[in-house]
Motif scaffolding. Structure first.
Motif, mmCIF file in Angstrom:
data_model
loop_
_atom_site.group_PDB
_atom_site.id
_atom_site.type_symbol
_atom_site.label_atom_id
_atom_site.label_comp_id
_atom_site.label_asym_id
_atom_site.label_seq_id
_atom_site.Cartn_x
_atom_site.Cartn_y
_atom_site.Cartn_z
ATOM 1 N N THR A 1 -4.121 -22.974 13.668
ATOM 2 C CA THR A 1 -5.040 -22.672 12.569
ATOM 3 C C THR A 1 -5.223 -21.172 12.424
ATOM 4 N N VAL A 2 -5.338 -20.515 13.574
ATOM 5 C CA VAL A 2 -5.512 -19.064 13.516
ATOM 6 C C VAL A 2 -4.276 -18.409 12.905
ATOM 7 N N LEU A 3 -3.096 -18.907 13.292
ATOM 8 C CA LEU A 3 -1.865 -18.378 12.706
ATOM 9 C C LEU A 3 -1.871 -18.562 11.196
ATOM 10 N N LEU A 4 -2.255 -19.794 10.812
ATOM 11 C CA LEU A 4 -2.328 -20.108 9.388
ATOM 12 C C LEU A 4 -3.315 -19.173 8.701
ATOM 13 N N GLY A 5 -4.439 -18.959 9.393
ATOM 14 C CA GLY A 5 -5.454 -18.077 8.832
ATOM 15 C C GLY A 5 -4.910 -16.666 8.653
ATOM 16 N N GLY A 6 -4.141 -16.209 9.629
ATOM 17 C CA GLY A 6 -3.550 -14.888 9.512
ATOM 18 C C GLY A 6 -2.650 -14.805 8.289
ATOM 19 N N TRP A 7 -1.956 -15.905 8.048
ATOM 20 C CA TRP A 7 -1.041 -15.943 6.907
ATOM 21 C C TRP A 7 -1.846 -15.912 5.607
ATOM 22 N N VAL A 8 -2.920 -16.728 5.588
ATOM 23 C CA VAL A 8 -3.763 -16.735 4.395
ATOM 24 C C VAL A 8 -4.339 -15.349 4.171
ATOM 25 N N ARG A 9 -4.671 -14.703 5.306
ATOM 26 C CA ARG A 9 -5.299 -13.408 5.178
ATOM 27 C C ARG A 9 -4.340 -12.389 4.578
ATOM 28 N N ARG A 10 -3.045 -12.541 4.910
ATOM 29 C CA ARG A 10 -2.090 -11.596 4.334
ATOM 30 C C ARG A 10 -2.013 -11.749 2.821
ATOM 31 N N LEU A 11 -2.287 -12.982 2.340
ATOM 32 C CA LEU A 11 -2.303 -13.165 0.895
ATOM 33 C C LEU A 11 -3.462 -12.399 0.268
ATOM 34 N N GLY B 1 -14.025 -4.986 6.740
ATOM 35 C CA GLY B 1 -13.492 -5.561 5.520
ATOM 36 C C GLY B 1 -12.198 -6.272 5.793
ATOM 37 N N GLY B 2 -11.909 -6.470 7.039
ATOM 38 C CA GLY B 2 -10.794 -7.308 7.447
ATOM 39 C C GLY B 2 -9.564 -7.148 6.603
ATOM 40 N N ASP B 3 -9.505 -7.897 5.517
ATOM 41 C CA ASP B 3 -8.268 -7.924 4.782
ATOM 42 C C ASP B 3 -8.360 -7.147 3.474
ATOM 43 N N SER B 4 -9.374 -6.377 3.331
ATOM 44 C CA SER B 4 -9.465 -5.615 2.099
ATOM 45 C C SER B 4 -8.681 -4.321 2.253
ATOM 46 N N ALA B 5 -7.883 -4.051 1.247
ATOM 47 C CA ALA B 5 -7.032 -2.879 1.361
ATOM 48 C C ALA B 5 -7.837 -1.598 1.186
ATOM 49 N N VAL B 6 -8.873 -1.658 0.401
ATOM 50 C CA VAL B 6 -9.619 -0.435 0.092
ATOM 51 C C VAL B 6 -10.998 -0.524 0.704
ATOM 52 N N ALA B 7 -11.039 -0.388 1.984
ATOM 53 C CA ALA B 7 -12.339 -0.490 2.640
ATOM 54 C C ALA B 7 -12.851 0.906 2.937
ATOM 55 N N VAL B 8 -13.216 1.605 1.905
ATOM 56 C CA VAL B 8 -13.622 2.990 2.087
ATOM 57 C C VAL B 8 -15.093 3.042 2.458
ATOM 58 N N GLU B 9 -15.387 3.797 3.460
ATOM 59 C CA GLU B 9 -16.777 3.984 3.828
ATOM 60 C C GLU B 9 -17.265 5.274 3.184
ATOM 61 N N ALA B 10 -18.309 5.185 2.460
ATOM 62 C CA ALA B 10 -18.734 6.352 1.719
ATOM 63 C C ALA B 10 -19.721 7.204 2.504
ATOM 64 N N GLU B 11 -20.407 6.592 3.428
ATOM 65 C CA GLU B 11 -21.546 7.304 3.970
ATOM 66 C C GLU B 11 -21.180 8.135 5.176
ATOM 67 N N PRO B 12 -21.842 9.263 5.309
ATOM 68 C CA PRO B 12 -21.504 10.159 6.413
ATOM 69 C C PRO B 12 -21.733 9.514 7.769
ATOM 70 N N VAL B 13 -22.628 8.534 7.837
ATOM 71 C CA VAL B 13 -22.943 7.947 9.145
ATOM 72 C C VAL B 13 -21.726 7.275 9.742
ATOM 73 N N VAL B 14 -20.737 7.002 8.931
ATOM 74 C CA VAL B 14 -19.578 6.305 9.463
ATOM 75 C C VAL B 14 -18.935 7.096 10.589
ATOM 76 N N GLN B 15 -18.973 8.404 10.443
ATOM 77 C CA GLN B 15 -18.365 9.228 11.485
ATOM 78 C C GLN B 15 -19.101 9.032 12.814
ATOM 79 N N ALA B 16 -20.331 8.740 12.734
ATOM 80 C CA ALA B 16 -21.134 8.605 13.954
ATOM 81 C C ALA B 16 -21.113 7.183 14.476
#
Lengths: 666, 567
Positions: free
Chosen positions: A628-638, B504-519
């Motif tokens: 499931t985790v593998l599948l999830g990783g795949w879904v996540r790449r989408l 943001g795990g799978d988000s390509a544009v997970a930009v942190e705007a706030e200065p606190v991020v450095q800390a």
């Protein structure tokens, strides 16, 4: 006394509050019987106080325990006197305690049934219980955990009273489990000793098997009658269910009784249970708890009356245990284990009598009461001997103690004469009745009267032998004392008054109770409101022949024991003995049989289950998780984060859906 | 030339909608005319009064509708029947509770929204607005407009009104999504995505409406339904049109394959808005979907069944599976909401009255737990510390959304963690929580309607889902809090996937705007103190979750007494 007053005022309104409930046929609403809940409440409260107060109550805790038990007896006496004032046919009284369970189709009120049967038990439990509490104050004097001991004893008394006062099988089950718990805690009271802890566990497990029977019986009752209260079930037994169903219920109840009362094949725990302090052995494993199985069967009398097959099995189980215990008792050198074997055997008498049907019920209870007195007395005597002999239990290391502990000797003698059935001691009346009842012919099975009659009579002879052996080895003959554990010489001495007085009181009961209760059929008549009137039936032999034959066998047993254990020398090291003796010493290989039949296969099963759990179940779970985790990783790449690919995936999904719908449609 | 006849309007039946929209308009005027100091108080009072008024209006209409079966309003554009009232009550109540969380401020007077949403993130102008304590009180009318649209959405009687309602509820949400106080770029990105994809799905819906109109010559559900009974030569038109309409609606509920926006938007939006959106939008959109499927397309149950089945299965599976590998709390809840959409779909597919009752009930219980859960997520914050003293009481920052930051919360804040665990258990469908009653009712409706394979998959998916809910509970109660110093190194053992810590795990544009991020390395987790509105809201949600879990039958009976659509 202040505590008691508070309790009185606290306990009563709880009952008055139930006035609004629908009245049962003989529900009591007012009057002195409303104190009945205190029977259970007082010891329960005391146990709670002792357990919660902890070490702070060490100094006075044991006296609170004694007081609670004694107060419970006073309440019992009040209820008893009130009941005596009523006419015989209005002595079955229900005290409702309110709705207990209300779950859809299943509704159950919690209540107490006060009737001659339950009151008999209540009086026995509270009276003997109080004596043993007093005895234990002195016996446990040097134990740092004496307060905890009394807390458990009180807990036991409360649970036992719930058991016998319950008005439904479910509430009975609560008490049933409660006494099991108390028994477990008390057998393992000295649990720093691994062997004792193991003994407690063994008792626990054997009892669980029995409890399973009670649970299944509850299930069948609910499925058949839609209720589990005595009123519905027992009145429904007559025509409300097929004989097959009733037989099933009966056999399951018997299984429960076997577990609790140490009957064949679940008897193996009782001998080991002697690991508990001696007052426990006297109260729980001789006088009261182990007789709960008898109570269960007698209480369920209408069920068993309608299921003759189950009754026959009850008789057979009783007969087997009767002989089994007697044979084991002949070979034991540990005084408490010999008494335990004797208990097992005597309860075999009671179970056998209970299985005989209406002719036997009252005598089963009769023997139970007299046995409660003389066996408890002898256990206390054994405790007194151990007290004077530096906790020695090996009878081959006793001998000639009569001179040194006169009161113990005399009280023990009363118990001994009672159990072997010498007139006019208690046991004679109760046991003789059971033997007579066993000889009563049964329609269609003439062999039964002869077989079971002979077994009971033979067992009486064996009982006389092993009890005399025990008595002579301990009190008569020459001294075979060893040194104390610290190496100094033994100085046997009489026990303090707190210990001897309970023994004296119980000895009085051993001497006179049987005659008193038997004269004019007093006891049988007392129980008639519950058990009904049983017509006297003629045994296959004339009664005087039975009595004479029994007495002859008993005297034979005593004489043999006298010659072997009082006149001739008793070897300090047990001789090799015959094969039967060797077998009896190890409980007729019961433990080995259990090991081979249950423990080994059980452990093998457990091992294979653990293996299967590790490889198959865990493997599957881990596998599913991983894939499931593998599948999830795949879904996540989408899920790229790019809005254009989101839109594209939506469009693609839409096209696929349209195509699928069109395909299906065409 | 025919004379214009003014239609008679049953204003009473419209009252819930009218009250809310009117209050929204008044709210806009308040922005213009009330001094800045008093605006928040006035707006909040107005919004609470409007939503409470809507609930009262629904209650006032209840008996009449129960007796008559419903009223046709505005010549058939709106249908005020039982399901409408139940949904309007649900939406108004959930919006009311959400509003309390939206309106709540921390002890330092910060709400969840950017002081000035128009300012460029990170600019001096933004900093100035922050220092001045400016507040964007427009959020209140925006929430009311969105709620108004949601109240109309499930009550629509024709496709055009459906579309209008969809836009009325969506546009304010696009705006609200982009107004987060923290992580503003993430928020604006989410807003943009939501808007673009929402516009896309609106286009699909509109195209579908056109096709169906082309087939049937009507926009009314009832007339379309009649048209589908008559065999015609343009089945393709009808089919494709229906699929497109359903797609537009499925987009709003976040069903696979139209779900892609959900995690990003849930993560980026201000947390109280996420809760509002997840609970109320879902209720409104499922209400509309329910009505379309049950009253417009019953004749096509067989043809469209395969679509709904496919979507339901995919939604349950994808939502559950993807949630397993998330490391961000808001994304976990986002995927969990997708999985729940799948469970609710099984109730819709049941196509029986039990299905209606089950779906309506499920929306209520899911909404309560969701609003409460997001409310708690909003309270769990990062707190900056000095490098030498990680536990130091630096300023409170944004939400601590990474799962690893929740470790040990059960020890430091037992009551809060316990409440959160309650919501999670309700999501997981553990007995004695409302979620169990909800799941039980949709699945049993599905079985009754012959869709037992769906119910089976639903139960299996639920049991897998239990894993990640319980994982969070274990994390909160049985895991040592990750030391503040470890914060930057990642959740080594906490998440089954070790694909890094990138927020943001799978988000390509997970930009942190706030200065606190450095800390970051000195950030600890704390629970922020507030003015108390959020606590009230969370307590209400928890109470609903427990009460409906233990005694679901009164509410189920109440819903069942009116669960018939006006034909």
């Amino acid at each position: 006394m202040h505590t008691l007053t508070t309790l009185m005022s606290a306990g009563v309104p709880a009952v008055v509050g139930t006035d609004t409930l629908a009245p049962a046929s003989e529900t009591v609403r007012a009057g002195v019987l409303l104190v009945a809940p205190l029977l259970v409440g007082l010891p329960l409260l005391s146990a709670a106080v002792l357990l919660l107060a902890g070490r702070r109550s060490d100094r006075w805790g044991h006296w609170l325990g004694v007081l609670a038990s004694a107060a419970s007896f006073v309440v019992a006496a009040i209820v008893f006197v009130t009941m005596l004032q009523r006419s015989a046919d209005s002595r079955v009284i229900d005290v409702s305690l309110g709705t207990w369970i209300d779950a859809g189709a299943f509704q159950l009120d919690a209540g107490m049934r006060l009737d001659p049967l339950s009151m008999t038990f209540v009086l026995l439990v509270t009276f003997v219980g109080t004596l043993i509490h007093v005895y234990a104050v002195a016996y446990m004097d040097h134990d740092v955990d004496r307060r905890r001991f009394f807390a458990y004893l009180n807990l036991f008394v409360a649970a036992m009273l719930i058991l016998v006062l319950a008005d439904s099988y479910l509430l009975l089950f609560v008490g049933w489990e409660g006494v099991g718990l108390a028994s477990y805690l008390l057998i393992g009271f000295w649990n720093y000793n691994t062997e004792y802890a193991v003994a407690a566990k063994k008792a626990f497990v054997a009892n669980r098997i029995g409890d399973l029977g009670l649970i299944i019986a509850l299930g069948i009752m609910f499925a058949t009658f839609g209720a589990v209260d005595f009123g519905t079930v027992l009145s429904g037994a007559d025509g409300g269910a097929s004989e097959g169903t009733l037989t099933a219920i009966g056999l399951m109840l018997l299984l429960a009784a076997c577990g609790k009362s140490a009957q064949f094949p679940l008897q193996s725990w009782l001998g080991d249970a002697m690991a508990g302090p001696t007052p426990v052995s006297a109260l729980i494993h001789a006088a009261t708890m182990v007789t709960a199985g008898v109570y269960l069967i007698v209480r369920s009398a209408p069920l068993f009356d309608a299921a003759p097959t189950a009754q026959l099995v009850v008789v057979i189980v009783g007969a087997i245990t009767l002989l089994f215990g007697a044979i084991v008792g002949c070979a034991k050198d540990d005084i408490k284990k010999a008494l335990a074997a004797s208990t097992m055997s005597q309860i075999g008498y009671m179970i056998l009598a209970a299985g005989l049907g209406p002719v036997g019920y009252a005598f089963a209870i009769f023997h139970l009461i007299t046995h409660g007195f003389f066996k408890a007395g002898m256990f206390l005597g054994a405790g007194s001997v151990m007290h004077g002999m530096d906790d020695q239990v090996n009878m081959r290391r006793f001998g000639g103690l009569a001179r040194y502990m006169t009161i113990t000797w005399l009280t023990f003698m009363a118990g001994w004469l009672a159990i072997i059935g010498i007139p006019p001691f208690s046991g004679f009346f109760s046991k003789d009745k059971i033997i007579e009842a066993a000889f009563v012919p049964v329609d269609g099975a003439p062999w039964r009267a002869w077989v079971f009659g002979a077994v009971t009579m033979l067992a009486a002879g064996i009982t006389a032998f092993y009890m005399s052996r025990l008595f002579f080895m301990t009190f008569e003959g020459e001294r075979r004392w060893s040194t104390k554990r610290d190496g100094s010489a033994q100085h046997p001495h009489e026990s303090p008054k707190l210990m001897t007085w309970p023994m004296i009181v119980l000895a009085v009961g051993s001497v006179g109770l049987g005659f008193f209760l038997n004269s004019g059929g007093r006891f049988v008549e007392w129980l008639e409101p519950v058990l009904g009137h049983a017509e006297h039936e003629e045994p296959v032999l004339p009664i005087w022949v039975i009595t004479v034959l029994t007495l002859a066998l008993v005297l034979l047993g005593v004489v043999i024991a006298w010659r072997r254990y009082a006149v001739s020398q008793v070897p300090v090291v047990p001789p090799v003995g015959t094969a039967l003796t060797r077998a009896a010493r190890v409980d007729l290989y019961q433990d080995s049989v259990n090991d081979i039949a249950l423990v080994e296969p059980g452990q093998a099963l457990t091992r294979s289950l653990v293996y299967a759990d590790r490889t198959v179940i865990d493997g599957t779970v881990t596998g599913v998780g991983l894939s499931t985790v593998l599948l999830g990783g795949w879904v996540r790449r989408l899920q790229t984060g790019f809005v254009r690919s989101y839109a594209a995936s939506m469009l693609l999904g839409l096209v696929v859906l349209v195509v699928v719908v069109l395909l299906v449609q065409s | 030339m025919t004379e214009f006849v003014a239609p008679t309007v049953d204003w009473a039946a419209l009252s819930p909608v009218v009250i809310v929209l009117l209050a929204a308009v008044v709210g806009v005027l308040v922005e213009a005319f009330v001094p800045a100091r008093a605006r928040r108080t006035v707006q909040l009072t107005l919004a609470v009064a409007a939503l409470a008024g809507a609930v009262i209006a629904v209650a006032a209409l209840w008996n009449g509708v129960e007796a008559s079966g419903g009223t046709v309003v505005l010549g058939g554009s709106l249908l005020v029947d039982g399901p409408t009232l139940v949904l309007q009550a649900t939406i108004a109540l959930l919006a009311l509770v959400s509003l309390l969380i939206i309106a709540d401020r921390t002890e330092t007077g910060e709400d969840a929204f950017a002081p000035n949403a128009a300012a460029v993130p990170g600019s001096d102008y933004e900093e100035l607005a922050r220092r001045k304590g400016v507040q964007q009180t427009e959020i209140y009318p925006l929430v009311l407009f969105a709620t108004g649209g949601m109240l109309i959405f499930p009550a629509t009687g024709d496709l055009l009104t459906l579309f209008v309602a969809l836009e009325v509820l969506s546009l304010p949400l696009y705006l609200l999504t982009g107004m987060a106080r923290r992580r503003r770029l993430l928020s604006q990105e989410a807003s943009m995505k939501y808007f673009l994809l929402g516009a896309f799905s609106s286009a699909l819906l509109l195209f579908g409406i056109a096709l169906v109109y082309g087939y049937s010559g009507s926009l009314r559900y009832s007339e379309i339904s009649e048209a589908t009974q008559v065999p015609g030569g343009m089945d393709g038109l009808l089919l494709v049109g229906s699929v497109l309409i359903l797609s537009g609606l499925l987009f709003k509920v976040g069903a696979v394959p139209f779900h892609t926006w959900t995690p990003d938007v849930y993560q980026g939006a201000p947390t109280p808005i996420t809760g509002f959106m997840a609970a109320c939008t879902k209720a409104a959109a499922f209400g509309a979907l329910l009505r379309v499927v049950y009253t417009m397309l019953p004749g096509m149950a067989w043809d469209l069944g395969v679509l709904l089945w496919t979507v339901a299965i995919l939604t349950m599976v994808v939502g559950t599976v993807a949630a397993l590998v998330q490391t961000d709390m808001k994304r976990v809840l986002g995927y969990s909401s997708i999985a729940h959409a799948g469970f609710i779909l099984t109730g819709i597919i049941a196509l029986n009255e039990a299905g209606i009752v089950a779906v309506l009930f499920y929306l209520l219980v899911y909404g309560a737990a969701t609003v409460g859960a997001f409310g708690i997520v909003w309270l769990v914050r990062e707190r900056a510390g000095r490098p030498d003293d990680p536990e130091g009481n630096g300023p409170v920052l944004g939400e601590a959304t990474h799962l690893s930051q929740w470790a040990g919360l059960g020890r430091t804040h037992p009551l809060l963690a316990l409440t959160f665990a309650l919501f999670l258990l309700s999501f997981a469908g553990i007995p004695l929580t409302a979620g169990f009653a909800g799941k039980f009712s949709v699945f049993s409706a599905a079985v009754e309607g012959g869709a037992w394979p769906l119910a089976l998959i639903g139960v299996l998916a639920s049991s897998v889902a239990v894993f990640f809910y319980v994982r969070i509970i274990v994390l909160m109660f049985f895991t040592e809090p990750a030391g503040a110093q470890d914060e930057g190194t990642g959740p080594s053992s906490l998440a089954p996937s070790a694909e890094g810590f990138a927020l943001g795990g799978d988000s390509a544009v997970a930009v942190e705007a706030e200065p606190v991020v450095q800390a970051r390395s000195t950030v600890s987790t704390t629970v922020v103190g507030t003015e108390g509105l959020a606590v009230v809201a969370i307590a209400v949600c928890a109470l609903v979750t427990i009460v409906l879990g233990v005694f679901p039958s009164p509410v189920l009976d109440l819903i069942a007494s009116v669960a018939t659509f006006l034909a």
